[in-house]
Motif scaffolding. Structure first.
Motif, PDB file in Angstrom:
ATOM      1  N   PRO A 244       2.326   0.293  10.715  1.00 60.24           N
ATOM      2  CA  PRO A 244       1.487   0.118  11.910  1.00 60.24           C
ATOM      3  C   PRO A 244       0.705  -1.193  11.859  1.00 60.24           C
ATOM      4  CG  PRO A 244       1.309   2.364  11.101  1.00 60.24           C
ATOM      5  CD  PRO A 244       2.094   1.610  10.070  1.00 60.24           C
ATOM      6  N   GLU A 245       0.561  -1.835  13.010  1.00 63.15           N
ATOM      7  CA  GLU A 245      -0.150  -3.108  13.069  1.00 63.15           C
ATOM      8  C   GLU A 245      -1.649  -2.919  12.846  1.00 63.15           C
ATOM      9  OE1 GLU A 245       0.584  -5.310  16.568  1.00 63.15           O
ATOM     10  OE2 GLU A 245       2.766  -5.427  16.282  1.00 63.15           O
ATOM     11  N   GLY A 246      -2.264  -3.958  12.284  1.00 67.98           N
ATOM     12  CA  GLY A 246      -3.715  -3.976  12.153  1.00 67.98           C
ATOM     13  C   GLY A 246      -4.286  -3.153  11.020  1.00 67.98           C
ATOM     14  N   LEU A 247      -3.437  -2.665  10.108  1.00 69.55           N
ATOM     15  CA  LEU A 247      -3.947  -1.857   9.003  1.00 69.55           C
ATOM     16  C   LEU A 247      -4.791  -2.713   8.058  1.00 69.55           C
ATOM     17  CD1 LEU A 247      -0.859   0.317   7.953  1.00 69.55           C
ATOM     18  CD2 LEU A 247      -2.838   1.030   9.309  1.00 69.55           C
ATOM     19  N   ARG A 248      -5.897  -2.159   7.616  1.00 63.05           N
ATOM     20  CA  ARG A 248      -6.742  -2.808   6.612  1.00 63.05           C
ATOM     21  C   ARG A 248      -6.664  -1.974   5.339  1.00 63.05           C
ATOM     22  NH1 ARG A 248      -9.361  -2.373  11.268  1.00 63.05           N
ATOM     23  NH2 ARG A 248     -10.650  -0.677  10.473  1.00 63.05           N
ATOM     24  N   VAL A 249      -5.525  -2.079   4.661  1.00 61.78           N
ATOM     25  CA  VAL A 249      -5.254  -1.262   3.481  1.00 61.78           C
ATOM     26  C   VAL A 249      -4.719  -2.137   2.360  1.00 61.78           C
ATOM     27  CG1 VAL A 249      -4.776   0.822   4.836  1.00 61.78           C
ATOM     28  CG2 VAL A 249      -2.896  -0.718   4.231  1.00 61.78           C
ATOM     29  N   ARG A 250      -4.762  -1.589   1.159  1.00 63.21           N
ATOM     30  CA  ARG A 250      -4.171  -2.234  -0.009  1.00 63.21           C
ATOM     31  C   ARG A 250      -3.315  -1.219  -0.748  1.00 63.21           C
ATOM     32  NH1 ARG A 250      -7.342  -6.529  -2.053  1.00 63.21           N
ATOM     33  NH2 ARG A 250      -6.029  -6.493  -3.906  1.00 63.21           N
ATOM     34  N   ARG A 251      -2.173  -1.693  -1.256  1.00 60.13           N
ATOM     35  CA  ARG A 251      -1.324  -0.876  -2.110  1.00 60.13           C
ATOM     36  C   ARG A 251      -1.678  -1.195  -3.556  1.00 60.13           C
ATOM     37  NH1 ARG A 251       1.868  -3.292   1.761  1.00 60.13           N
ATOM     38  NH2 ARG A 251       3.177  -1.982   3.111  1.00 60.13           N
ATOM     39  N   LEU A 252      -2.003  -0.171  -4.332  1.00 60.98           N
ATOM     40  CA  LEU A 252      -2.414  -0.367  -5.714  1.00 60.98           C
ATOM     41  C   LEU A 252      -1.461   0.368  -6.644  1.00 60.98           C
ATOM     42  CD1 LEU A 252      -6.276   0.212  -5.387  1.00 60.98           C
ATOM     43  CD2 LEU A 252      -5.034  -1.964  -5.305  1.00 60.98           C
ATOM     44  N   PRO A 253      -1.211  -0.191  -7.841  1.00 62.14           N
ATOM     45  CA  PRO A 253      -0.414   0.552  -8.826  1.00 62.14           C
ATOM     46  C   PRO A 253      -1.184   1.774  -9.289  1.00 62.14           C
ATOM     47  CG  PRO A 253      -1.358  -1.417  -9.810  1.00 62.14           C
ATOM     48  CD  PRO A 253      -1.648  -1.504  -8.343  1.00 62.14           C
ATOM     49  N   LEU A 254      -0.449   2.814  -9.587  1.00 65.17           N
ATOM     50  CA  LEU A 254      -1.097   4.067  -9.989  1.00 65.17           C
ATOM     51  C   LEU A 254      -1.421   4.076 -11.472  1.00 65.17           C
ATOM     52  CD1 LEU A 254       1.065   6.150  -7.682  1.00 65.17           C
ATOM     53  CD2 LEU A 254      -1.389   6.470  -7.824  1.00 65.17           C
ATOM     54  N   PRO A 255      -2.559   4.687 -11.843  1.00 67.45           N
ATOM     55  CA  PRO A 255      -3.000   4.713 -13.246  1.00 67.45           C
ATOM     56  C   PRO A 255      -2.319   5.810 -14.048  1.00 67.45           C
ATOM     57  CG  PRO A 255      -4.607   5.833 -11.889  1.00 67.45           C
ATOM     58  CD  PRO A 255      -3.545   5.325 -10.940  1.00 67.45           C
ATOM     59  N   ALA A 256      -0.993   5.838 -13.984  1.00 68.18           N
ATOM     60  CA  ALA A 256      -0.263   6.873 -14.721  1.00 68.18           C
ATOM     61  C   ALA A 256       1.190   6.428 -14.880  1.00 68.18           C
ATOM     62  CB  ALA A 256      -0.329   8.206 -13.988  1.00 68.18           C
ATOM     63  N   PRO A 257       1.868   6.900 -15.906  1.00 65.76           N
ATOM     64  CA  PRO A 257       3.266   6.515 -16.138  1.00 65.76           C
ATOM     65  C   PRO A 257       4.246   7.348 -15.308  1.00 65.76           C
ATOM     66  CG  PRO A 257       2.523   7.966 -17.879  1.00 65.76           C
ATOM     67  CD  PRO A 257       1.333   7.753 -16.984  1.00 65.76           C
TER      68      PRO A 257
END
Length: 289
Positions: A244-257
């Motif tokens: 979706p346009e206009g998203l103010r989000v970040r994708r972060l790596p997860l703290p788990a294997p």
């Protein structure tokens, strides 16, 4: 008997209302009612019971559903066999929502440009719904999440995309520790009725995470919009753009294997009479960036 009448009857049964069937078929509710009335006159029995706007099959309607499905399937197969040496034909395809906006449009553009006489019907739905339609031969092929169970050897599939799960958070929270985000912020869950959501749920249980759950939604786009509005965080598959346009989000790596990935596959019946058209679709889908 006009097979359109049978098709209309089955769509009404599936949708549970004349109005919904009319939207699906692209005709007026009055036309739907006329087709049902004509079919009932030919069969000699009422096929639907009406309660307000909702309808359900009568005893006679229930009795003819399976045979009606077989008749329409056999007719489609005859058409495909008869046109096997022609560039066109009919392809009935199902697709989950993110494939409808991401993987499928450019592939369909190339496919229809190469075969302008090709008739394509696209059914949106969840992976379990599309798999059921595929199993009944109501669809020739479907783009869906790979089933989390052993499926018959009569089915074939091709992996189109592997989508790793990512922690999605608002931009304003991106500097926070991922573990703290999961512990302290509201968590918006990917619906466990979806196969991708079930895959994630199994991983979450194995991690023994203490989450502050407050919503469970089946639309990935809706979850992303909720996160963008700082209503919580989520763990989602990194699905094919566009988002979706206009998203103010970040994708972060997860703290788990051992983070799981959602696999998007093209699935079809090995003996499908539309195999020639499915191969053409495969070729176009393989050209995706």
């Amino acid at each position: 008997m006009d097979t359109q009448f049978l098709e209309t009857f089955l769509v009404v049964v599936e949708r549970g209302s004349m109005a919904e069937a009319a939207r699906r078929l692209g005709i007026s509710p009055a036309a739907v009612a006329q087709r049902i009335a004509a079919l009932e006159a030919e069969i000699g029995a009422p096929l639907l019971m009406r309660s307000g706007r909702a309808v359900q099959p009568s005893d006679a309607g229930h009795a003819i559903i399976a045979q009606s499905q077989r008749i329409l399937t056999d007719l489609r197969q005859l058409r495909l066999i008869a046109r096997a040496d022609q560039p066109g034909g009919e392809l009935r395809l199902g697709a989950i929502s993110t494939a409808l906006t991401g993987l499928l449009p450019p592939a369909l553009r190339r496919l229809t440009s190469a075969a302008p006489d090709l008739d394509i019907f696209v059914l949106p739905g969840t992976s379990p719904e599309l798999y059921r339609q595929l199993s009944k031969d109501s669809l020739d092929a479907a783009i869906l999440v790979q089933p989390p169970f052993a499926f018959p050897k009569t089915m074939e599939f091709q992996v189109l995309r592997r989508e790793p799960m990512v922690l999605l958070c608002p931009e304003a929270w991106a500097d926070e520790d991922p573990a703290a985000l999961l512990r302290d912020r509201p968590f918006i869950r990917y619906d466990r009725n979806n196969w991708g959501g079930r895959l994630l749920d199994n991983w979450l249980k194995a991690q023994h995470l203490n989450l502050r759950e407050w919503l469970e939604l089946d639309q990935l786009e809706a979850i992303a919009v909720m996160v963008s509005n700082e209503l919580g965080v989520s763990i989602l598959p990194d699905w094919a753009p566009p988002w979706p346009e206009g998203l103010r989000v970040r994708r972060l790596p997860l703290p788990a294997p051992e983070m799981p990935s959602r696999e998007i596959v093209l699935m079809w019946n090995r003996a499908s009479p539309a195999a020639r058209l499915i191969r053409k679709l495969q070729t176009e889908l393989q050209l995706q960036p």
